[in-house]
Design a protein around this motif. Structure first.
Motif, PDB file in Angstrom:
ATOM      1  N   UNK A 111       3.164   1.271   3.025  1.00 45.07           N
ATOM      2  CA  UNK A 111       1.846   1.336   2.401  1.00 45.07           C
ATOM      3  C   UNK A 111       0.820   1.481   3.509  1.00 45.07           C
ATOM      4  N   UNK A 112      -0.200   2.275   3.262  1.00 40.02           N
ATOM      5  CA  UNK A 112      -1.248   2.446   4.260  1.00 40.02           C
ATOM      6  C   UNK A 112      -2.600   2.494   3.561  1.00 40.02           C
ATOM      7  N   UNK A 158       1.184  -3.666  10.601  1.00 34.68           N
ATOM      8  CA  UNK A 158       0.491  -3.037  11.719  1.00 34.68           C
ATOM      9  C   UNK A 158      -0.990  -2.912  11.381  1.00 34.68           C
ATOM     10  N   UNK A 159      -1.846  -3.169  12.361  1.00 37.31           N
ATOM     11  CA  UNK A 159      -3.289  -2.944  12.204  1.00 37.31           C
ATOM     12  C   UNK A 159      -3.841  -2.288  13.455  1.00 37.31           C
ATOM     13  N   UNK A 160      -4.879  -1.483  13.257  1.00 41.40           N
ATOM     14  CA  UNK A 160      -5.600  -0.844  14.358  1.00 41.40           C
ATOM     15  C   UNK A 160      -7.081  -1.081  14.121  1.00 41.40           C
ATOM     16  N   UNK A 165      -6.726   1.362  10.452  1.00 39.86           N
ATOM     17  CA  UNK A 165      -5.428   1.490   9.787  1.00 39.86           C
ATOM     18  C   UNK A 165      -4.812   0.128   9.511  1.00 39.86           C
ATOM     19  N   UNK A 166      -4.304  -0.036   8.312  1.00 40.41           N
ATOM     20  CA  UNK A 166      -3.523  -1.199   7.904  1.00 40.41           C
ATOM     21  C   UNK A 166      -2.239  -0.631   7.319  1.00 40.41           C
ATOM     22  N   UNK A 167      -1.105  -0.987   7.888  1.00 44.03           N
ATOM     23  CA  UNK A 167       0.172  -0.447   7.432  1.00 44.03           C
ATOM     24  C   UNK A 167       1.141  -1.597   7.213  1.00 44.03           C
ATOM     25  N   UNK A 168       1.775  -1.599   6.040  1.00 41.79           N
ATOM     26  CA  UNK A 168       2.856  -2.533   5.745  1.00 41.79           C
ATOM     27  C   UNK A 168       4.104  -1.695   5.520  1.00 41.79           C
TER      28      UNK A 168
END
Length: 191
Positions: A111-112, A158-160, A165-168
């Motif tokens: 998911x992003x 993950x986050x930037x 960006x937020x990625x699971x």
């Protein structure tokens, strides 16, 4: 209506596949979301401020934020919106992709969404919690991944803080923390 009769077994099988796909997508969307943050436990001054968003509300806007290698290797479809108004995308990377080589015969599913305030808050929370060994930051300390592979918990987040960006990532396609780390590097998410 088709002039040819369709056997009942075919209709049932098609409905069953549709329901399985719908259930799987719903599961991924609900189980891979970010872990809710208890705003009262965060000591930062901005922690009580509500998250704002709604700047990335189309598929193109969200995928444009991904690193090119990940965007080109992903097939994404629109999900729903977050409470802040950001669009979730459900994406997958095929086993045939160079990003997925050697990991799994299945797609890597993630998911992003894009929300800079949420990425900053999440990274701050990770730094302050009692499991710093689970967090790996990039060299400029603007992006990080939290990898948890223990007991029955497998999660890759993950986050930037620059791009928002937020990625699971569904850890099913990345069976170990080493595989997750390699994937993050191949996808140009971590340096």
């Amino acid at each position: 209506m088709s002039p040819y009769p369709v056997p009942a077994e075919t209709v049932k099988a098609t409905r069953a596949r549709y329901l399985i796909a719908l259930t799987a997508a719903t599961f991924v969307l609900t189980s891979c979301g970010t872990t809710p943050v208890d705003e009262n436990s965060l000591p930062t001054a901005t922690s009580s401020a509500p998250l704002t968003g709604g700047t990335h509300t189309t598929l193109d806007a969200v995928t444009a934020t991904l690193p090119p290698v990940l965007a080109q290797s992903s097939i994404c479809s629109q999900g729903s919106n977050t409470e802040a108004g950001d669009l979730y995308l459900l994406c997958s990377v095929s086993p045939a992709s160079p990003l997925n080589q050697g990991f799994s015969d299945n797609n890597i599913v993630y998911l992003v969404w894009v929300n800079k305030a949420e990425a900053e808050r999440t990274l701050q929370h990770w730094r302050e919690e009692n499991r710093p060994e689970l967090v790996t930051e990039n060299t400029t300390h603007t992006a990080a991944a939290r990898l948890e592979y223990r007991d029955a918990v497998n999660s890759v987040h993950y986050v930037d803080t620059i791009t928002g960006l937020n990625i699971d990532i569904s850890a099913g396609g990345l069976e170990t923390a080493e595989a997750a780390t390699t994937f993050l590097h191949r996808a140009d998410l971590m340096n």
